[in-house]
Design an enzyme around this catalytic site. Sequence first.
Site, PDB file in Angstrom:
ATOM      1  N   GLU A  41       0.869  -1.181   0.000  1.00  0.00           N
ATOM      2  CA  GLU A  41       0.000   0.000   0.000  1.00  0.00           C
ATOM      3  C   GLU A  41       0.902   1.226   0.000  1.00  0.00           C
ATOM      4  OE1 GLU A  41      -2.662   2.626   3.060  1.00  0.00           O
ATOM      5  OE2 GLU A  41      -2.744   0.447   3.332  1.00  0.00           O
ATOM      6  N   ARG A  45       0.951  10.414   0.055  1.00  0.00           N
ATOM      7  CA  ARG A  45       1.323  11.481   0.995  1.00  0.00           C
ATOM      8  C   ARG A  45       2.482  12.326   0.496  1.00  0.00           C
ATOM      9  NH1 ARG A  45       1.381   8.078   6.704  1.00  0.00           N
ATOM     10  NH2 ARG A  45      -0.618   7.016   6.412  1.00  0.00           N
ATOM     11  N   LYS A 129     -10.996  -1.010   6.471  1.00  0.00           N
ATOM     12  CA  LYS A 129      -9.784  -0.613   7.174  1.00  0.00           C
ATOM     13  C   LYS A 129     -10.216  -0.009   8.510  1.00  0.00           C
ATOM     14  CE  LYS A 129      -5.887   2.623   6.929  1.00  0.00           C
ATOM     15  NZ  LYS A 129      -4.974   3.345   6.029  1.00  0.00           N
TER      16      LYS A 129
END
Length: 208
Positions: A41, A45, A129
Amino acid sequence: MTTGADLLELSPVMPVVVIDDVEDAVPTARALLAGGIGVIELTLRTPVALAAIARVATEVPEIVIGAGTVTSPAHAKEAAGAGAKFLVTPGTTDAVLDAAFATGLPFLPGASTVSEAMRLAERGLTALKFFPAEASGGAAYLKSVAGPLPGLRFCPTGGITAATAPDYLALPNVGCIGGSWLTPKKSLADKDFATVERLAAEAAALAR
């Protein structure tokens, strides 16, 4: 792999990776793969995140590359365009949820409360999640919601370490966990991919 539920079965630990230098993307993915981790993953960012996803998708097709920290409809569309095979969101708004569905990709929508989880279940989503895991009650919280929400399974992420990972993986409603400890910032900065491979091998060996 066609559903979010399938994502939970790829590895006991899903590496949550922040790439600052696009040149680190491919060697990081290869090190994780060599250690026995077949999924990554890569978070949106940093400015190079989409380029890093594209590199991994093209040069390391053996690993399942996903985009994390999807927080806007544009993120979902751009990640899919870059070659991401799945999406992960820290939380879920209607706009982000609709955009994720529109990509046709499997995704793990973020939830941290029972109400959020129930709302996602109403949309047909059963693999979620749980974020931020430790700050939201950790393994004890997930254990407590297993009874009222028996149809849901989670990938808890946020503050989990190699030491606390087994506590989560022992829970029946946890399919895998997200962990950033597999790709330490210093190791990537030092191009120390041997350490990444070692940490990946240790994570791959964790029992579910």
